[in-house]
Structures are given as structure tokens and as C-alpha cells.
Write a protein that holds these residues in place. Sequence first.
Motif, PDB file in Angstrom:
ATOM      1  N   ASP A   1     -42.331 -39.574 -62.768  1.00 59.24           N
ATOM      2  CA  ASP A   1     -41.865 -40.332 -63.926  1.00 59.24           C
ATOM      3  C   ASP A   1     -42.814 -40.174 -65.107  1.00 59.24           C
ATOM      4  OD1 ASP A   1     -39.680 -41.518 -62.448  1.00 59.24           O
ATOM      5  OD2 ASP A   1     -41.165 -42.811 -61.499  1.00 59.24           O
ATOM      6  N   LEU A   2     -44.110 -40.104 -64.804  1.00 60.52           N
ATOM      7  CA  LEU A   2     -45.158 -39.961 -65.822  1.00 60.52           C
ATOM      8  C   LEU A   2     -46.089 -38.827 -65.426  1.00 60.52           C
ATOM      9  CD1 LEU A   2     -46.383 -43.636 -66.402  1.00 60.52           C
ATOM     10  CD2 LEU A   2     -45.255 -42.168 -68.071  1.00 60.52           C
ATOM     11  N   ILE A   3     -46.381 -37.957 -66.364  1.00 60.18           N
ATOM     12  CA  ILE A   3     -47.351 -36.891 -66.139  1.00 60.18           C
ATOM     13  C   ILE A   3     -48.412 -37.067 -67.216  1.00 60.18           C
ATOM     14  CG2 ILE A   3     -47.725 -34.400 -66.012  1.00 60.18           C
ATOM     15  CD1 ILE A   3     -44.717 -34.182 -65.194  1.00 60.18           C
ATOM     16  N   LEU A   4     -49.609 -37.475 -66.782  1.00 63.58           N
ATOM     17  CA  LEU A   4     -50.672 -37.862 -67.703  1.00 63.58           C
ATOM     18  C   LEU A   4     -51.786 -36.825 -67.698  1.00 63.58           C
ATOM     19  CD1 LEU A   4     -50.772 -41.656 -66.805  1.00 63.58           C
ATOM     20  CD2 LEU A   4     -49.523 -40.532 -68.665  1.00 63.58           C
ATOM     21  N   CYS A   5     -51.957 -36.173 -68.829  1.00 65.07           N
ATOM     22  CA  CYS A   5     -52.941 -35.095 -68.979  1.00 65.07           C
ATOM     23  C   CYS A   5     -54.244 -35.641 -69.540  1.00 65.07           C
ATOM     24  CB  CYS A   5     -52.394 -34.014 -69.901  1.00 65.07           C
ATOM     25  SG  CYS A   5     -50.881 -33.251 -69.270  1.00 65.07           S
ATOM     26  N   MET A   6     -55.352 -35.096 -69.035  1.00 64.55           N
ATOM     27  CA  MET A   6     -56.667 -35.578 -69.429  1.00 64.55           C
ATOM     28  C   MET A   6     -57.085 -35.132 -70.828  1.00 64.55           C
ATOM     29  SD  MET A   6     -57.736 -37.483 -66.975  1.00 64.55           S
ATOM     30  CE  MET A   6     -56.156 -37.975 -66.298  1.00 64.55           C
ATOM     31  N   ASP A   7     -56.508 -34.033 -71.323  1.00 63.75           N
ATOM     32  CA  ASP A   7     -56.878 -33.562 -72.653  1.00 63.75           C
ATOM     33  C   ASP A   7     -55.709 -32.831 -73.303  1.00 63.75           C
ATOM     34  OD1 ASP A   7     -56.953 -30.786 -71.800  1.00 63.75           O
ATOM     35  OD2 ASP A   7     -58.937 -31.176 -70.990  1.00 63.75           O
ATOM     36  N   GLU A   8     -55.861 -32.548 -74.580  1.00 64.53           N
ATOM     37  CA  GLU A   8     -54.816 -31.889 -75.371  1.00 64.53           C
ATOM     38  C   GLU A   8     -54.487 -30.491 -74.853  1.00 64.53           C
ATOM     39  OE1 GLU A   8     -52.952 -33.042 -77.789  1.00 64.53           O
ATOM     40  OE2 GLU A   8     -53.973 -34.876 -78.417  1.00 64.53           O
ATOM     41  N   ASP A   9     -55.492 -29.754 -74.366  1.00 63.32           N
ATOM     42  CA  ASP A   9     -55.264 -28.405 -73.874  1.00 63.32           C
ATOM     43  C   ASP A   9     -54.323 -28.415 -72.669  1.00 63.32           C
ATOM     44  OD1 ASP A   9     -55.765 -25.509 -73.774  1.00 63.32           O
ATOM     45  OD2 ASP A   9     -56.858 -25.979 -71.928  1.00 63.32           O
ATOM     46  N   ASN A  10     -54.578 -29.299 -71.724  1.00 63.17           N
ATOM     47  CA  ASN A  10     -53.715 -29.379 -70.547  1.00 63.17           C
ATOM     48  C   ASN A  10     -52.321 -29.896 -70.913  1.00 63.17           C
ATOM     49  OD1 ASN A  10     -55.388 -28.490 -68.227  1.00 63.17           O
ATOM     50  ND2 ASN A  10     -56.724 -30.086 -69.019  1.00 63.17           N
ATOM     51  N   LEU A  11     -52.251 -30.802 -71.859  1.00 63.78           N
ATOM     52  CA  LEU A  11     -50.955 -31.284 -72.340  1.00 63.78           C
ATOM     53  C   LEU A  11     -50.167 -30.139 -72.971  1.00 63.78           C
ATOM     54  CD1 LEU A  11     -49.014 -33.663 -72.815  1.00 63.78           C
ATOM     55  CD2 LEU A  11     -50.266 -34.116 -74.947  1.00 63.78           C
ATOM     56  N   ALA A  12     -50.830 -29.322 -73.788  1.00 61.89           N
ATOM     57  CA  ALA A  12     -50.157 -28.188 -74.425  1.00 61.89           C
ATOM     58  C   ALA A  12     -49.680 -27.171 -73.387  1.00 61.89           C
ATOM     59  CB  ALA A  12     -51.098 -27.523 -75.428  1.00 61.89           C
ATOM     60  N   ARG A  13     -50.506 -26.907 -72.377  1.00 72.31           N
ATOM     61  CA  ARG A  13     -50.109 -25.969 -71.322  1.00 72.31           C
ATOM     62  C   ARG A  13     -48.858 -26.446 -70.589  1.00 72.31           C
ATOM     63  NH1 ARG A  13     -54.693 -22.489 -69.249  1.00 72.31           N
ATOM     64  NH2 ARG A  13     -56.362 -22.855 -70.743  1.00 72.31           N
TER      65      ARG A  13
END
Length: 160
Positions: free
Chosen positions: A85-97
Motif C-alpha cells: 500500500d505504501l512504498i517509502l524511500c529513504m532518499d530522492e535517488d531511490n524514489l526516482a529509481r
Amino acid sequence: MKPVSILFVCMGNICRSPLAEGIFTHITETAQQQHRFHVDSAGTGGWHAGNPPDPRSMEIAARHGIDISGQRARQVNTDDFERFDLILCMDEDNLARLSQSCPPDLQHKLHLFSQYAHGTTQSVPDPYYGGADGFLTVYNMLFTGCKSMLEKMGADDVAS
């Protein structure tokens, strides 16, 4: 009621995301809310797949009464976009990937951890190349964020 499923994501799934998984699990157990959540962690890269968390992550967790030694690193896969339901990324780089590989109709599940937890855009720094102080800083950031998340999700008696 179906548990809310949360996936914490960092680069290799050996430092930040296993800590977040362990902390959130610990906090929900302490608040007797663990039945409301399914929690996991993964990395955008797969080079540590099958390995336990970094010893420094295990040590800082253990110092706070949390055992993450049974976790094993894995890489995010396409099924995760459907399953969680939620995918929480630790930083912007991982979010962008992840944004590049996530289907457009599921993009709403992707969030920066600090944005979801606190409403800020501060990344959780990768402590891998630093010393023990970096792991303590990350632990404190993740603890505060996980506690805030649980409070926002309506849990009473959140651990302090």
C-alpha cells in the motif's frame, strides 16, 4: 480489516531500510498494533540480496532492544508495486529509481520516507561509508519518523 502493507526502501537493503522495518515493527508491537500492518524492506539494487543487514545496523538496533539479524536483503521487484500500500524511500535517488519502473497507476504508493512521516523533504542519509555516529543519526531519524507514521495512522499508546 486488511493490514496496511508498508515497504521501506533504500539502495542495498542492508542499512536504512532494514532499520526502518525493524523500528516500525518494534513500535507497532509495543503499541499492540502489529496486527494492523505488514512490513518489509528492500533495496533498489540487488548486490546484497540474501545477506543480513550491515553489522552496524544490527548493533544500533540491538542497543535499542530491536533484533533485525533475521532479515535478509532483497531487491524491489515489480510485484511489490501491487503488493504494498505504501512504498517509502529513504532518499530522492531511490524514489526516482522506483518512479521509473513503477506503473503509472501505482505511482501514488511511492513516497519519500520523511515526506510521508514528517512532511519534510529531508533524505535519510546513507551511513554505509561512515562511522557509528552515522548509524545512530539514521536510527534516531527513522525512530522519530516511524513513531510519527504510526501516530498519523491512528494508533494509540505509541512507544516512546
